[in-house]
Design an enzyme around this catalytic site. Structure first.
Site, short mmCIF file in Angstrom:
data_model
loop_
_atom_site.label_atom_id
_atom_site.label_comp_id
_atom_site.label_asym_id
_atom_site.label_seq_id
_atom_site.Cartn_x
_atom_site.Cartn_y
_atom_site.Cartn_z
N ARG A 64 -7.19 0.70 -4.68
CA ARG A 64 -7.58 1.55 -5.81
C ARG A 64 -9.09 1.80 -5.82
O ARG A 64 -9.54 2.89 -6.19
CB ARG A 64 -7.12 0.92 -7.12
CG ARG A 64 -5.59 0.92 -7.27
CD ARG A 64 -5.15 -0.02 -8.37
NE ARG A 64 -5.76 0.32 -9.65
CZ ARG A 64 -5.72 -0.47 -10.73
NH1 ARG A 64 -5.10 -1.64 -10.66
NH2 ARG A 64 -6.29 -0.08 -11.85
N ARG B 115 1.41 -9.44 -4.05
CA ARG B 115 1.46 -9.56 -5.51
C ARG B 115 0.90 -8.29 -6.15
O ARG B 115 -0.29 -8.18 -6.43
CB ARG B 115 0.70 -10.80 -5.97
CG ARG B 115 1.37 -12.10 -5.53
CD ARG B 115 0.53 -13.31 -5.89
NE ARG B 115 -0.69 -13.38 -5.08
CZ ARG B 115 -1.59 -14.36 -5.17
NH1 ARG B 115 -1.43 -15.32 -6.05
NH2 ARG B 115 -2.64 -14.37 -4.39
N ASP C 26 -0.07 -5.38 -8.77
CA ASP C 26 -0.69 -5.45 -10.09
C ASP C 26 0.13 -4.66 -11.12
O ASP C 26 1.09 -3.96 -10.78
CB ASP C 26 -2.11 -4.90 -10.00
CG ASP C 26 -3.00 -5.35 -11.15
OD1 ASP C 26 -2.61 -6.29 -11.86
OD2 ASP C 26 -4.09 -4.78 -11.32
#
Length: 266
Positions: free
Chosen positions: A199, A52, A54
């Protein structure tokens, strides 16, 4: 009911991530509407994805599955669904799979790539496609520090506050960092990832590459297991879901390897 697996790529710049959200344009919603239009049914098809992504994150090879009673050739699924998709989402292949296949839970690993542009001026041509750092980075320091991440660890220091996973333990199988001109490409493969994990790791590596922090800082963050001590979450724009692996008995490896799109930074 038949189960169909799809391989797709997308530019996530103008979407609010993969997952369906009220009053927002998500990739899942657009894909499900396109499938429903193609098979001419009023009820929206429900899709399940491997990862999933972002808001602002892209995919080179996202895998999804859905169930349907409709009979179509695999070529028809690709061409037909693409006809109802915007140009920044593309289906590359379709395959009939057994009902025990699950795009998310059958996956044995996922690979993400982060593309970072290093230069004094922001990259206008690659806007939204790469992250940007205006400073020179020591790639050898980043490579040395990334070695601490290999293996099974508690990644609490790299977990977003909104992460809903029951555990912060993940296993990283490989981590490659290489430079190509002004670009630095981070490629990380793991059994699965926490929310914002890649990230957050990139943010830490940049501070190490700038010599703000030591190489050992990465090890210290793993040991302290506290997100507040790590670097800020870095930009989503350079992040790509690069590939997903499944057990051989699903016979998807050739379909996935043949779905590569042009990736100019590698």
């Amino acid at each position: 009911m038949k189960r169909i697996a799809l391989g797709l790529s997308y530019n996530g710049s103008f979407f609010y991530g993969w997952q369906s959200q009220p009053h927002c344009q998500s990739i899942q919603d657009i894909l499900e509407i396109a499938i429903s239009k193609f098979i001419s049914v009023d009820e929206k098809v429900k899709t399940i994805c491997a990862g999933r992504t972002d808001r602002g994150v892209h995919a080179i090879s996202q895998i999804v599955h859905f169930d349907t009673k409709i009979e179509r050739s695999m070529t028809s699924w690709v061409r037909g669904v693409n006809a109802f998709l915007p140009k920044d989402i593309s289906i590359h292949w379709a395959k009939s799979v057994t009902t025990d296949f699950h795009a998310r839970f059958s996956a044995t690993s996922r690979k993400y790539t982060y593309v970072l542009y290093c230069g004094s001026v922001r990259p206008s041509i690659y806007h939204d496609l790469v992250g940007w750092c205006m400073y020179e980075l020591d790639i050898d320091k980043m490579i040395d520090s990334s070695n601490y991440l290999i293996g099974l660890h508690d990644f609490s220091s790299f977990r977003a506050s909104r992460c809903q996973s029951n555990t912060s333990v993940r296993e990283i199988y490989s981590f490659d960092i290489k430079k190509n001109g002004s670009f630095i490409i981070f490629t990380i493969e793991a059994n699965s990832f926490l929310y914002h994990m890649v990230r957050n790791i990139v943010g830490v590596l940049i501070e190490i590459g700038r010599s703000i922090k030591s190489i050992e800082w990465m090890k210290e963050l793993l040991e302290i297991k506290n997100r507040s001590f790590a670097a800020p979450t870095f930009s989503p724009h350079g992040l790509y879901l690069f590939s997903v692996k499944y057990p051989d008995y699903f016979n998807l490896s050739s379909d996935i390897s043949n779905s590569s799109v042009i990736f100019p930074f590698l």
